[in-house]
Every structure is written in structure tokens, then in C-alpha cells.
Enzyme design. Structure first.
Site, PDB file in Angstrom:
ATOM      1  N   PRO A   1       0.792  -1.229   0.000  1.00  0.00           N
ATOM      2  CA  PRO A   1       0.000   0.000   0.000  1.00  0.00           C
ATOM      3  C   PRO A   1       0.828   1.285   0.000  1.00  0.00           C
ATOM      4  O   PRO A   1       1.868   1.361   0.646  1.00  0.00           O
ATOM      5  CB  PRO A   1      -0.814  -0.105   1.300  1.00  0.00           C
ATOM      6  CG  PRO A   1      -0.061  -1.063   2.151  1.00  0.00           C
ATOM      7  CD  PRO A   1       0.566  -2.038   1.198  1.00  0.00           C
ATOM      8  N   ASN A   2       0.314   2.234  -0.757  1.00  0.00           N
ATOM      9  CA  ASN A   2       0.849   3.598  -0.858  1.00  0.00           C
ATOM     10  C   ASN A   2       2.136   3.705  -1.683  1.00  0.00           C
ATOM     11  O   ASN A   2       2.621   4.812  -1.927  1.00  0.00           O
ATOM     12  CB  ASN A   2       1.063   4.238   0.533  1.00  0.00           C
ATOM     13  CG  ASN A   2      -0.226   4.299   1.315  1.00  0.00           C
ATOM     14  OD1 ASN A   2      -1.217   4.847   0.825  1.00  0.00           O
ATOM     15  ND2 ASN A   2      -0.253   3.728   2.506  1.00  0.00           N
TER      16      ASN A   2
ATOM     17  N   ARG B   1       5.075  11.094  -2.483  1.00  0.00           N
ATOM     18  CA  ARG B   1       4.808  10.752  -1.084  1.00  0.00           C
ATOM     19  C   ARG B   1       6.071  10.932  -0.233  1.00  0.00           C
ATOM     20  O   ARG B   1       7.071  10.242  -0.469  1.00  0.00           O
ATOM     21  CB  ARG B   1       4.381   9.282  -1.040  1.00  0.00           C
ATOM     22  CG  ARG B   1       4.271   8.681   0.321  1.00  0.00           C
ATOM     23  CD  ARG B   1       4.102   7.183   0.244  1.00  0.00           C
ATOM     24  NE  ARG B   1       3.921   6.669   1.582  1.00  0.00           N
ATOM     25  CZ  ARG B   1       4.249   5.450   1.974  1.00  0.00           C
ATOM     26  NH1 ARG B   1       4.751   4.584   1.101  1.00  0.00           N
ATOM     27  NH2 ARG B   1       4.070   5.078   3.207  1.00  0.00           N
TER      28      ARG B   1
ATOM     29  N   ARG C   1      13.351   4.813  12.309  1.00  0.00           N
ATOM     30  CA  ARG C   1      12.092   5.562  12.293  1.00  0.00           C
ATOM     31  C   ARG C   1      11.242   5.223  13.529  1.00  0.00           C
ATOM     32  O   ARG C   1      11.783   4.814  14.560  1.00  0.00           O
ATOM     33  CB  ARG C   1      11.353   5.271  10.969  1.00  0.00           C
ATOM     34  CG  ARG C   1      12.212   5.671   9.746  1.00  0.00           C
ATOM     35  CD  ARG C   1      11.506   5.396   8.444  1.00  0.00           C
ATOM     36  NE  ARG C   1      10.274   6.189   8.327  1.00  0.00           N
ATOM     37  CZ  ARG C   1       9.292   5.909   7.462  1.00  0.00           C
ATOM     38  NH1 ARG C   1       9.416   4.863   6.642  1.00  0.00           N
ATOM     39  NH2 ARG C   1       8.215   6.649   7.412  1.00  0.00           N
TER      40      ARG C   1
ATOM     41  N   TYR D   1      11.266   8.746   1.222  1.00  0.00           N
ATOM     42  CA  TYR D   1      11.242   7.677   0.224  1.00  0.00           C
ATOM     43  C   TYR D   1      11.930   8.032  -1.096  1.00  0.00           C
ATOM     44  O   TYR D   1      12.011   7.191  -1.988  1.00  0.00           O
ATOM     45  CB  TYR D   1       9.787   7.272  -0.054  1.00  0.00           C
ATOM     46  CG  TYR D   1       9.092   6.738   1.179  1.00  0.00           C
ATOM     47  CD1 TYR D   1       9.548   5.576   1.801  1.00  0.00           C
ATOM     48  CD2 TYR D   1       7.983   7.383   1.737  1.00  0.00           C
ATOM     49  CE1 TYR D   1       8.935   5.084   2.942  1.00  0.00           C
ATOM     50  CE2 TYR D   1       7.360   6.894   2.874  1.00  0.00           C
ATOM     51  CZ  TYR D   1       7.839   5.744   3.465  1.00  0.00           C
ATOM     52  OH  TYR D   1       7.226   5.249   4.595  1.00  0.00           O
TER      53      TYR D   1
ATOM     54  N   GLU E   1      12.565  -9.591   1.887  1.00  0.00           N
ATOM     55  CA  GLU E   1      11.843  -8.403   2.368  1.00  0.00           C
ATOM     56  C   GLU E   1      12.679  -7.165   2.059  1.00  0.00           C
ATOM     57  O   GLU E   1      13.864  -7.128   2.386  1.00  0.00           O
ATOM     58  CB  GLU E   1      11.636  -8.523   3.887  1.00  0.00           C
ATOM     59  CG  GLU E   1      11.042  -7.266   4.504  1.00  0.00           C
ATOM     60  CD  GLU E   1      10.910  -7.348   6.027  1.00  0.00           C
ATOM     61  OE1 GLU E   1      11.104  -8.442   6.609  1.00  0.00           O
ATOM     62  OE2 GLU E   1      10.630  -6.292   6.625  1.00  0.00           O
TER      63      GLU E   1
ATOM     64  N   HIS F   1      12.787  -2.664   1.908  1.00  0.00           N
ATOM     65  CA  HIS F   1      12.211  -1.350   2.208  1.00  0.00           C
ATOM     66  C   HIS F   1      13.114  -0.274   1.633  1.00  0.00           C
ATOM     67  O   HIS F   1      14.346  -0.430   1.600  1.00  0.00           O
ATOM     68  CB  HIS F   1      12.089  -1.134   3.720  1.00  0.00           C
ATOM     69  CG  HIS F   1      11.223  -2.161   4.374  1.00  0.00           C
ATOM     70  ND1 HIS F   1       9.855  -2.139   4.291  1.00  0.00           N
ATOM     71  CD2 HIS F   1      11.542  -3.276   5.068  1.00  0.00           C
ATOM     72  CE1 HIS F   1       9.363  -3.189   4.925  1.00  0.00           C
ATOM     73  NE2 HIS F   1      10.361  -3.903   5.403  1.00  0.00           N
TER      74      HIS F   1
ATOM     75  N   ASN G   1       8.129  -5.633  -1.003  1.00  0.00           N
ATOM     76  CA  ASN G   1       8.030  -4.452  -0.153  1.00  0.00           C
ATOM     77  C   ASN G   1       6.568  -4.401   0.303  1.00  0.00           C
ATOM     78  O   ASN G   1       5.697  -3.896  -0.414  1.00  0.00           O
ATOM     79  CB  ASN G   1       8.415  -3.167  -0.893  1.00  0.00           C
ATOM     80  CG  ASN G   1       8.446  -1.977   0.059  1.00  0.00           C
ATOM     81  OD1 ASN G   1       7.968  -2.072   1.196  1.00  0.00           O
ATOM     82  ND2 ASN G   1       8.989  -0.855  -0.386  1.00  0.00           N
TER      83      ASN G   1
ATOM     84  N   ALA H   1       3.310  -0.816   4.796  1.00  0.00           N
ATOM     85  CA  ALA H   1       2.803  -0.828   6.179  1.00  0.00           C
ATOM     86  C   ALA H   1       2.336  -2.216   6.622  1.00  0.00           C
ATOM     87  O   ALA H   1       2.347  -2.520   7.834  1.00  0.00           O
ATOM     88  CB  ALA H   1       1.669   0.184   6.321  1.00  0.00           C
TER      89      ALA H   1
HETATM   90  C1  DQA Z   1       8.337   1.090   3.625  1.00  0.00           C
HETATM   91  C2  DQA Z   1       8.457   1.267   5.146  1.00  0.00           C
HETATM   92  C3  DQA Z   1       7.124   1.043   5.823  1.00  0.00           C
HETATM   93  O1  DQA Z   1       7.243   1.228   7.230  1.00  0.00           O
HETATM   94  C4  DQA Z   1       6.099   2.032   5.307  1.00  0.00           C
HETATM   95  O2  DQA Z   1       4.831   1.764   5.871  1.00  0.00           O
HETATM   96  C5  DQA Z   1       6.013   2.074   3.826  1.00  0.00           C
HETATM   97  C6  DQA Z   1       7.242   1.962   3.046  1.00  0.00           C
HETATM   98  C7  DQA Z   1       9.635   1.430   2.896  1.00  0.00           C
HETATM   99  O3  DQA Z   1       9.816   0.987   1.764  1.00  0.00           O
HETATM  100  O4  DQA Z   1      10.490   2.153   3.451  1.00  0.00           O
HETATM  101  O5  DQA Z   1       4.953   2.298   3.260  1.00  0.00           O
HETATM  102  O6  DQA Z   1       8.049  -0.276   3.361  1.00  0.00           O
END
Ligand code: DQA
Length: 144
Positions: free
Chosen positions: A9-10, A17, A106, A22, A97, A99, A73, A76
Site C-alpha cells: 500500500p501507498n 509521497r 524511524r 522515500y 523483504e 524497504h 516491499n 505498512a
Molecule cells: C516502507 C516502510 C514502511 O514502514 C512504510 O509503511 C512504507 C514503506 C519502505 O519501503 O520504506 O509504506 O516499506
């Protein structure tokens, strides 16, 4: 070799964003970099994004027997989703995994990953480069 990239998501909002966290690259730009690198390594990739937890679960389930490695990725959902963790464990496809941000630098709620125990490893904090490092890791682990 075949690598399935899944984005949660997002991540469709990358570029606009929180760029200070990011970066400025859009997901489409990251995908283009991954595809260029994959071509060099003679790797087949697919690259998908969904805001829906159930869609991600279905893609992970369907990956069994079709993809050698998943690069995930989970955004959240990393910190909340037992369903994603169970799907990774059930599918049995080696999963990396990733990110963009260093989640450990954070908020506290980002320090816990529910999927980490069922993943091969984690790559985080390198921005868009995390996606390319995962490709290299997948290729090298597959060889050995
Ligand atoms: C994320 C880190 C997560 O905590 C966050 O909710 C994201 C992006 C990252 O790529 O840094 O949406 O996965």
C-alpha cells in the site's frame, strides 16, 4: 530465473509521497531500473503493486511453482499482517523483504516486521537501490 516483485500500500504514490523519506523516484521509474538490471542478468521479472492486503496474499499464494523468488516491499503491512506472513510460509517461495527507508531509524511501530521470520533476509534503507540489491541477492543465492 524468475523473480516476482510485489509492492504494498501507498507505494503507487512514490515520487510525491514524503520524498524526504522515500526519495523522488516513482514506482514506474524503479520498475524500469529493475527491468534493465534483470535484462542484464537474464532474469525474468514481473512487477506489481496493490493497496489491498488480500490481493498481495493471492499473488503470494499463486507464486508457488511459478516464481523462483519473491521480492516483497509489503509497506505498512510489514508491521501488521499475519495474513501476509502466513501466505509466505504457505507458498514456500524464497522471499526477500525490502524497504526503501531504514525502518529501524524511524518510529517504534516500524521496528517490528511480522514477515521477517519467514523471509530469506531483509534489504532496507538504500532507497530505490534496495530493489536492485534484492535482484543481485536473489540471483547470487539462486546460483549457490
Ligand atoms: C516502507 C516502510 C514502511 O514502514 C512504510 O509503511 C512504507 C514503506 C519502505 O519501503 O520504506 O509504506 O516499506
Amino acid at each position: 530465473m524468475k523473480i516476482l516483485y510485489l509492492n504494498g500500500p501507498n507505494l503507487n504514490l512514490l515520487g510525491q509521497r514524503e520524498p524526504q523519506v522515500y526519495g523522488r523516484a516513482t514506482l514506474a521509474e524503479i520498475e524500469a531500473r529493475v527491468r534493465a538490471q534483470a535484462k542484464k542478468r537474464k532474469v525474468v521479472v514481473d512487477f506489481r503493486q496493490s493497496n489491498l492486503e488480500g490481493q498481495l496474499v493471492s499473488w503470494i499464494q499463486e507464486a508457488k511453482g511459478k516464481w523462483d523468488v519473491i521480492v516483497l516491499n509489503a509497506a505498512a503491512y510489514t508491521h501488521t499482517s499475519i495474513a501476509l506472513r502466513d501466505a509466505i510460509a504457505a507458498a514456500g517461495v524464497p522471499t526477500i523483504e525490502i524497504h526503501l527507508s531504514n525502518v529501524h531509524a524511524r518510529e517504534d511501530f516500524r521496528h517490528k516486521s511480522l514477515i521477517a521470520p519467514v523471509c530469506l533476509g531483509q534489504i532496507l534503507g538504500f532507497g530505490a537501490e534496495s530493489y536492485l540489491l534484492a535482484l543481485e541477492a536473489a540471483v547470487n543465492v539462486n546460483k549457490s
